[in-house]
Scaffold this motif. Sequence first.
Motif, PDB file in Angstrom:
ATOM      1  N   ASP A   1       1.028  -1.057  -0.113  1.00 14.93           N
ATOM      2  CA  ASP A   1      -0.159  -0.088   0.043  1.00 14.93           C
ATOM      3  C   ASP A   1       0.859   1.178   0.062  1.00 14.93           C
ATOM      4  N   ALA A   2       0.827   1.691  -1.221  1.00 15.18           N
ATOM      5  CA  ALA A   2       1.912   2.975  -1.144  1.00 15.18           C
ATOM      6  C   ALA A   2       1.755   4.085  -0.303  1.00 15.18           C
ATOM      7  N   GLN A   3       0.535   4.050   0.281  1.00  8.52           N
ATOM      8  CA  GLN A   3       0.097   5.163   1.438  1.00  8.52           C
ATOM      9  C   GLN A   3       0.871   4.914   2.718  1.00  8.52           C
ATOM     10  N   THR A   4       1.131   3.510   2.943  1.00 12.32           N
ATOM     11  CA  THR A   4       1.831   3.486   4.289  1.00 12.32           C
ATOM     12  C   THR A   4       3.069   2.852   4.226  1.00 12.32           C
ATOM     13  N   HIS A   5       3.614   2.172   3.142  1.00  9.08           N
ATOM     14  CA  HIS A   5       4.792   1.360   3.207  1.00  9.08           C
ATOM     15  C   HIS A   5       5.869   2.104   3.274  1.00  9.08           C
ATOM     16  N   ASP A   6       6.807   1.431   4.104  1.00  5.31           N
ATOM     17  CA  ASP A   6       8.052   1.968   4.398  1.00  5.31           C
ATOM     18  C   ASP A   6       9.115   1.943   3.528  1.00  5.31           C
ATOM     19  N   PHE A   7       9.011   2.711   2.251  1.00  2.00           N
ATOM     20  CA  PHE A   7       9.974   2.807   1.269  1.00  2.00           C
ATOM     21  C   PHE A   7      11.249   3.214   1.812  1.00  2.00           C
ATOM     22  N   ALA A   8      12.556   2.796   1.059  1.00  4.82           N
ATOM     23  CA  ALA A   8      13.617   3.244   1.435  1.00  4.82           C
ATOM     24  C   ALA A   8      13.690   4.539   1.148  1.00  4.82           C
ATOM     25  N   GLU A   9      13.954   5.449   2.345  1.00  3.57           N
ATOM     26  CA  GLU A   9      14.171   6.999   2.082  1.00  3.57           C
ATOM     27  C   GLU A   9      15.228   7.410   1.138  1.00  3.57           C
ATOM     28  N   GLY A  10      14.599   8.204   0.186  1.00  2.78           N
ATOM     29  CA  GLY A  10      15.714   8.871  -0.754  1.00  2.78           C
ATOM     30  C   GLY A  10      16.189   8.091  -1.628  1.00  2.78           C
ATOM     31  N   ASP A  11      15.436   6.892  -2.039  1.00  2.00           N
ATOM     32  CA  ASP A  11      16.217   6.042  -2.885  1.00  2.00           C
ATOM     33  C   ASP A  11      15.805   6.288  -4.359  1.00  2.00           C
ATOM     34  N   ARG A  12      14.871   6.981  -4.710  1.00  2.00           N
ATOM     35  CA  ARG A  12      14.167   7.087  -5.885  1.00  2.00           C
ATOM     36  C   ARG A  12      14.463   8.297  -6.654  1.00  2.00           C
ATOM     37  N   ASP A  13      14.848   8.618  -7.958  1.00  2.39           N
ATOM     38  CA  ASP A  13      15.041   9.819  -8.693  1.00  2.39           C
ATOM     39  C   ASP A  13      13.737  10.394  -8.905  1.00  2.39           C
ATOM     40  N   ALA A  14      12.499   9.465  -9.308  1.00  5.48           N
ATOM     41  CA  ALA A  14      11.364   9.933  -9.866  1.00  5.48           C
ATOM     42  C   ALA A  14      10.198   8.816  -9.283  1.00  5.48           C
ATOM     43  N   ALA A  15       9.102   9.403  -9.425  1.00  7.89           N
ATOM     44  CA  ALA A  15       7.835   8.658  -9.294  1.00  7.89           C
ATOM     45  C   ALA A  15       6.985   8.794 -10.293  1.00  7.89           C
ATOM     46  N   ILE A  16       6.186   7.976 -10.771  1.00  9.59           N
ATOM     47  CA  ILE A  16       5.416   8.020 -11.925  1.00  9.59           C
ATOM     48  C   ILE A  16       3.941   7.194 -11.766  1.00  9.59           C
ATOM     49  N   SER A  17       2.860   7.493 -12.430  1.00  9.77           N
ATOM     50  CA  SER A  17       1.478   6.727 -12.079  1.00  9.77           C
ATOM     51  C   SER A  17       0.701   7.013 -13.330  1.00  9.77           C
ATOM     52  N   ARG A  18       0.133   5.979 -13.800  1.00  5.44           N
ATOM     53  CA  ARG A  18      -0.890   6.179 -14.905  1.00  5.44           C
ATOM     54  C   ARG A  18      -2.189   5.634 -14.039  1.00  5.44           C
ATOM     55  N   PHE A  19      -2.818   6.731 -13.656  1.00  8.85           N
ATOM     56  CA  PHE A  19      -4.139   6.203 -13.098  1.00  8.85           C
ATOM     57  C   PHE A  19      -4.081   5.384 -11.939  1.00  8.85           C
TER      58      PHE A  19
ATOM     59  N   PHE B   1       0.766  11.048  -0.429  1.00 10.45           N
ATOM     60  CA  PHE B   1       1.788  11.995  -1.229  1.00 10.45           C
ATOM     61  C   PHE B   1       2.989  12.103  -0.547  1.00 10.45           C
ATOM     62  N   SER B   2       2.913  12.499   0.595  1.00 14.55           N
ATOM     63  CA  SER B   2       3.912  12.612   1.741  1.00 14.55           C
ATOM     64  C   SER B   2       4.818  11.432   1.788  1.00 14.55           C
ATOM     65  N   ASN B   3       4.073  10.041   1.841  1.00 21.98           N
ATOM     66  CA  ASN B   3       4.912   8.564   1.908  1.00 21.98           C
ATOM     67  C   ASN B   3       5.504   8.614   0.510  1.00 21.98           C
ATOM     68  N   ILE B   4       4.849   8.745  -0.476  1.00 19.98           N
ATOM     69  CA  ILE B   4       5.585   8.579  -1.767  1.00 19.98           C
ATOM     70  C   ILE B   4       6.830   9.721  -1.921  1.00 19.98           C
ATOM     71  N   ALA B   5       6.541  10.679  -1.688  1.00 14.24           N
ATOM     72  CA  ALA B   5       7.770  11.735  -1.640  1.00 14.24           C
ATOM     73  C   ALA B   5       9.070  11.467  -0.824  1.00 14.24           C
ATOM     74  N   ARG B   6       8.639  10.756   0.411  1.00 22.67           N
ATOM     75  CA  ARG B   6       9.779  10.165   1.201  1.00 22.67           C
ATOM     76  C   ARG B   6      10.691   9.279   0.272  1.00 22.67           C
ATOM     77  N   ALA B   7      10.099   8.511  -0.637  1.00 21.96           N
ATOM     78  CA  ALA B   7      10.854   7.496  -1.398  1.00 21.96           C
ATOM     79  C   ALA B   7      11.916   8.336  -2.281  1.00 21.96           C
ATOM     80  N   LEU B   8      11.725   9.634  -2.491  1.00 22.94           N
ATOM     81  CA  LEU B   8      12.443  10.357  -3.487  1.00 22.94           C
ATOM     82  C   LEU B   8      13.291  11.029  -2.892  1.00 22.94           C
TER      83      LEU B   8
END
Length: 285
Positions: A106-124, A136-143
């Motif tokens: 669940d991308a809203q709550t998952h503990d993504f590795a912080e600062g691991d990604r250059d970009a995030a995308i989504s088609r619908f 949004f805050s959690n996804i941004a944390r992964a960036l």
Amino acid sequence: MQTVNEEQAEYWGKSASGAKWLTYEDQLDHLMSPVLELVLDRAGLQTGMRVLDVGCGTGVSSIAAAKQLGESGHVLAADISEPFLDRARTRASDQELNNITFQYVDAQTHDFAEGDRDAAISRFGVMFFEDSVAAFSNIARALKPGGQMTFAAWGPLADNPWFKIPHIAATSRLGHPPKVDRFAPGPLAFHDIDHVTGMMTEAGLSDVQADAVPLGLRGIGSVRDSAILCTRVGPAARVISHFDGTSADVHAIQEGVADAFSSFENGQDLEIPAVINLFQARRST
């Protein structure tokens, strides 16, 4: 998987309605291909980047991104549906792509590795969160700081005949199901640009941008083929299911949709006009 989006996990992972997106995968990918092209164009992905694909579904967006990134890049493809991810893994394997990791989260709550990604995308894939600000805050944390997210959502109902025409045809035949909050999780939840950019700002994102992009969806075979698909997935399908529509009801709705869609024929091609809300923002530095 820990999730607060229980209804969405149930719908996409276990319900018969969610399973239809597997059955009609090729047709839906064809229909929505201009939307994916829009996302990838605006995202500006470069060779070697590390990308998070939110709500990757059966994998078409992740596969397209992985090909752009090359072997030195990587896609973390996240979805709340295990059946979708199983199919996505098979598709990626069939194409011998080794730079994608599919993850049931669940991308809203998952503990993504912080600062691991250059970009995030989504088609619908982002209109279904119980708490979009938290998501949004959690996804941004992964960036990485300054990393950009780019995602597409449907614009207003009135600007999208793919939704409006089947909705009118189905409700004219069967009636209106109970109304729901127009901002509730669902395909049209992000129809209001100001509402969404407000949530992005509240989530602490910077450089928030959005615009309504007109484009044409690619019809599925004949006008009637496209009309039939509308009674399998989407608003007409939901109305038919709610009222236990008969085969006669389904046929009548298909005829009504086909008649209306015929105005979008251009020679041998069918192009259904659409308005897609395209959102971008960055993780604050």
